[in-house]
Structures are given as structure tokens and as C-alpha cells.
Motif scaffolding. Structure first.
Motif, PDB file in Angstrom:
ATOM      1  N   HIS A   1      45.838  42.868  32.388  1.00 18.15           N
ATOM      2  CA  HIS A   1      45.656  42.332  33.732  1.00 18.15           C
ATOM      3  C   HIS A   1      46.607  42.980  34.742  1.00 18.15           C
ATOM      4  O   HIS A   1      46.277  43.085  35.917  1.00 18.15           O
ATOM      5  CB  HIS A   1      45.941  40.817  33.763  1.00 18.15           C
ATOM      6  CG  HIS A   1      44.875  39.970  33.179  1.00 18.15           C
ATOM      7  ND1 HIS A   1      44.929  39.510  31.879  1.00 18.15           N
ATOM      8  CD2 HIS A   1      43.733  39.481  33.707  1.00 18.15           C
ATOM      9  CE1 HIS A   1      43.863  38.764  31.639  1.00 18.15           C
ATOM     10  NE2 HIS A   1      43.120  38.737  32.728  1.00 18.15           N
ATOM     11  N   LEU A  30      38.255  46.977  46.140  1.00 17.02           N
ATOM     12  CA  LEU A  30      38.552  46.339  44.852  1.00 17.02           C
ATOM     13  C   LEU A  30      39.041  44.901  45.008  1.00 17.02           C
ATOM     14  O   LEU A  30      38.781  44.064  44.148  1.00 17.02           O
ATOM     15  CB  LEU A  30      39.585  47.152  44.076  1.00 17.02           C
ATOM     16  CG  LEU A  30      39.129  48.506  43.554  1.00 17.02           C
ATOM     17  CD1 LEU A  30      40.297  49.247  42.918  1.00 17.02           C
ATOM     18  CD2 LEU A  30      37.976  48.366  42.579  1.00 17.02           C
ATOM     19  N   LEU A  37      40.196  47.510  29.659  1.00 18.01           N
ATOM     20  CA  LEU A  37      41.430  46.795  30.000  1.00 18.01           C
ATOM     21  C   LEU A  37      41.854  45.846  28.889  1.00 18.01           C
ATOM     22  O   LEU A  37      43.045  45.651  28.655  1.00 18.01           O
ATOM     23  CB  LEU A  37      41.242  46.024  31.310  1.00 18.01           C
ATOM     24  CG  LEU A  37      41.034  46.895  32.547  1.00 18.01           C
ATOM     25  CD1 LEU A  37      40.692  46.031  33.747  1.00 18.01           C
ATOM     26  CD2 LEU A  37      42.246  47.768  32.826  1.00 18.01           C
ATOM     27  N   SER A  62      49.286  46.880  39.877  1.00 19.83           N
ATOM     28  CA  SER A  62      47.861  46.605  39.931  1.00 19.83           C
ATOM     29  C   SER A  62      47.616  45.291  39.215  1.00 19.83           C
ATOM     30  O   SER A  62      47.994  45.144  38.050  1.00 19.83           O
ATOM     31  CB  SER A  62      47.099  47.747  39.232  1.00 19.83           C
ATOM     32  OG  SER A  62      45.734  47.441  39.129  1.00 19.83           O
ATOM     33  N   VAL A  92      36.778  46.385  37.858  1.00 17.18           N
ATOM     34  CA  VAL A  92      36.958  44.938  38.001  1.00 17.18           C
ATOM     35  C   VAL A  92      37.674  44.693  39.329  1.00 17.18           C
ATOM     36  O   VAL A  92      38.334  45.588  39.859  1.00 17.18           O
ATOM     37  CB  VAL A  92      37.773  44.318  36.845  1.00 17.18           C
ATOM     38  CG1 VAL A  92      37.069  44.499  35.513  1.00 17.18           C
ATOM     39  CG2 VAL A  92      39.186  44.874  36.792  1.00 17.18           C
ATOM     40  N   HIS A  93      37.540  43.473  39.864  1.00 23.74           N
ATOM     41  CA  HIS A  93      38.278  43.155  41.080  1.00 23.74           C
ATOM     42  C   HIS A  93      39.766  43.255  40.776  1.00 23.74           C
ATOM     43  O   HIS A  93      40.228  42.836  39.712  1.00 23.74           O
ATOM     44  CB  HIS A  93      37.874  41.775  41.611  1.00 23.74           C
ATOM     45  CG  HIS A  93      36.512  41.798  42.204  1.00 23.74           C
ATOM     46  ND1 HIS A  93      35.411  41.310  41.560  1.00 23.74           N
ATOM     47  CD2 HIS A  93      36.061  42.327  43.366  1.00 23.74           C
ATOM     48  CE1 HIS A  93      34.334  41.507  42.304  1.00 23.74           C
ATOM     49  NE2 HIS A  93      34.706  42.129  43.405  1.00 23.74           N
ATOM     50  N   ASN A  94      40.478  43.837  41.726  1.00 30.44           N
ATOM     51  CA  ASN A  94      41.817  44.318  41.454  1.00 30.44           C
ATOM     52  C   ASN A  94      42.608  44.328  42.756  1.00 30.44           C
ATOM     53  O   ASN A  94      42.131  44.841  43.760  1.00 30.44           O
ATOM     54  CB  ASN A  94      41.651  45.738  40.892  1.00 30.44           C
ATOM     55  CG  ASN A  94      42.918  46.425  40.530  1.00 30.44           C
ATOM     56  OD1 ASN A  94      44.009  45.912  40.722  1.00 30.44           O
ATOM     57  ND2 ASN A  94      42.787  47.619  40.001  1.00 30.44           N
ATOM     58  N   ARG A 114      44.688  42.959  37.981  1.00 22.05           N
ATOM     59  CA  ARG A 114      43.246  42.916  37.730  1.00 22.05           C
ATOM     60  C   ARG A 114      42.826  41.474  37.473  1.00 22.05           C
ATOM     61  O   ARG A 114      43.398  40.809  36.612  1.00 22.05           O
ATOM     62  CB  ARG A 114      42.912  43.806  36.544  1.00 22.05           C
ATOM     63  CG  ARG A 114      43.346  45.253  36.813  1.00 22.05           C
ATOM     64  CD  ARG A 114      43.714  45.978  35.532  1.00 22.05           C
ATOM     65  NE  ARG A 114      44.375  47.230  35.828  1.00 22.05           N
ATOM     66  CZ  ARG A 114      45.516  47.619  35.268  1.00 22.05           C
ATOM     67  NH1 ARG A 114      46.122  46.871  34.379  1.00 22.05           N
ATOM     68  NH2 ARG A 114      46.056  48.776  35.579  1.00 22.05           N
ATOM     69  N   HIS A 115      41.843  41.019  38.210  1.00 15.15           N
ATOM     70  CA  HIS A 115      41.412  39.624  38.127  1.00 15.15           C
ATOM     71  C   HIS A 115      40.766  39.302  36.784  1.00 15.15           C
ATOM     72  O   HIS A 115      40.840  38.161  36.328  1.00 15.15           O
ATOM     73  CB  HIS A 115      40.413  39.313  39.246  1.00 15.15           C
ATOM     74  CG  HIS A 115      40.981  39.487  40.617  1.00 15.15           C
ATOM     75  ND1 HIS A 115      40.444  38.854  41.716  1.00 15.15           N
ATOM     76  CD2 HIS A 115      42.023  40.215  41.098  1.00 15.15           C
ATOM     77  CE1 HIS A 115      41.124  39.181  42.796  1.00 15.15           C
ATOM     78  NE2 HIS A 115      42.081  40.013  42.451  1.00 15.15           N
TER      79      HIS A 115
END
Length: 176
Positions: free
Chosen positions: A99, A54, A93, A84, A66-68, A86-87
């Protein structure tokens, strides 16, 4: 206190397992785990692998991901919570998760860990160049919404969403 965001690692297995066990069978916000969670080596090994995937911004992820960056909130090497970052936001989300998601184990609440973790999460958001982040919490989680507001969160709305059951969700934006 030396509060840090630490990537999941087998070196802290015992502390991680104790932290996860405090949450029982429920969902653990920010942990990257799906309930029910068994705090064993196989679960941790899978989490470490998931965390690496991730966070790799060159990796192609499933459509619902999502990238995380998954982190453990640690204090002098003890896992006291999870965060966490999240990008980006996908539809889910944007509605419910935001985020940044985080949780502090019950035995360590009301000691400033959530505020410190959120502050570190906001630093990470600045590092990747975000102008603002969404942070959400359940409407009845007074400690969490006070933490978010203390970090500069401005309430956008309170919504009840089918994806989240009947629990109303408070959605905040924090300008960076």
C-alpha cells in the motif's frame, strides 16, 4: 523539522529536481516516476497530471493501476523524499509493492524522515478507512525494514519473485 506530505507542485520544482537527481538513473520508490528519470519541467508537468488522475477516486484507471496518492515528503518546503499511498492492492502490489512505497534522498537519510513519512502514510490509510496496510522492502534494506518494524510492521514472509528480479522482498502488515 516540519515534515509534511505535499502533493506534487510546480512551486517546488528546484527542490524536486535536486531530490530526483540524487537518485541518479535508478527507480525512485514512491515517486510515481519510471526510471530513468529526467528531472525537468516536462517530467514534473506529466507527474502533476498523473498524480491528479490517480488520486481522483471517480476516475477510471487503466487495468494495471490503482487509485494512489503521490506525495513529496517535505521539510520546511524542501523535498526530502517521496511517498506513494495506494488505496487498494492489485496482484503486483500484493506481491511486491504494498500500500505504501517511499524513498528518502541520500543526503537526508538517517534523520527520521522515513519514519515520519510512513507515520503520515498510515494516517492517510486510516482516513480512508483501511484496517491494515501492506508495506514491503528489499530484504537487504536494513534501514527500511527497521522503519517498518518500528511502525508496528509484522513480517508476513520474505519472497523472491520473478517480477522483482533476484532481490528477495520482505512483506509486512501494519494493523491500523
Amino acid at each position: 523539522m516540519t515534515i509534511e506530505l505535499t502533493r506534487p507542485t510546480a512551486d517546488l520544482f528546484d527542490s524536486w529536481a535536486a531530490a530526483v537527481a540524487e537518485f541518479g538513473d535508478g527507480h525512485v520508490d514512491g515517486s510515481g516516476l519510471q526510471a530513468p528519470v529526467t528531472p525537468d519541467r516536462a517530467t514534473l508537468d506529466a507527474l502533476i497530471e498523473k498524480s491528479a488522475l490517480l488520486s481522483d477516486t471517480t476516475a477510471e484507471l487503466p487495468a494495471d493501476a490503482v487509485h494512489n496518492d503521490l506525495y513529496w515528503v517535505t521539510d520546511d518546503g524542501e523535498v526530502v523524499g517521496f511517498l506513494s499511498f495506494r488505496h487498494d492492492l492489485n496482484d503486483y502490489l500484493r506481491e511486491v509493492g504494498g500500500h505504501i512505497g517511499y524513498a528518502v534522498r541520500a543526503s537526508r537519510r538517517r534523520q527520521g524522515y522515513a519514519s515520519a513519512a510512513l507515520r503520515l502514510g498510515l494516517e492517510r490509510a486510516r482516513e480512508i478507512g483501511l484496517d491494515r496496510v501492506m508495506v514491503t522492502c528489499d530484504d537487504d534494506n536494513v534501514g527500511s525494514f527497521r522503519t517498518i518494524e518500528g511502525a508496528g510492521g509484522v513480517l508476513q514472509d520474505i519472497r523472491t519473485l520473478p517480477e522483482h528480479g533476484e532481490q528477495p522482498v520482505r512483506r509486512y502488515w501494519i494493523a491500523l
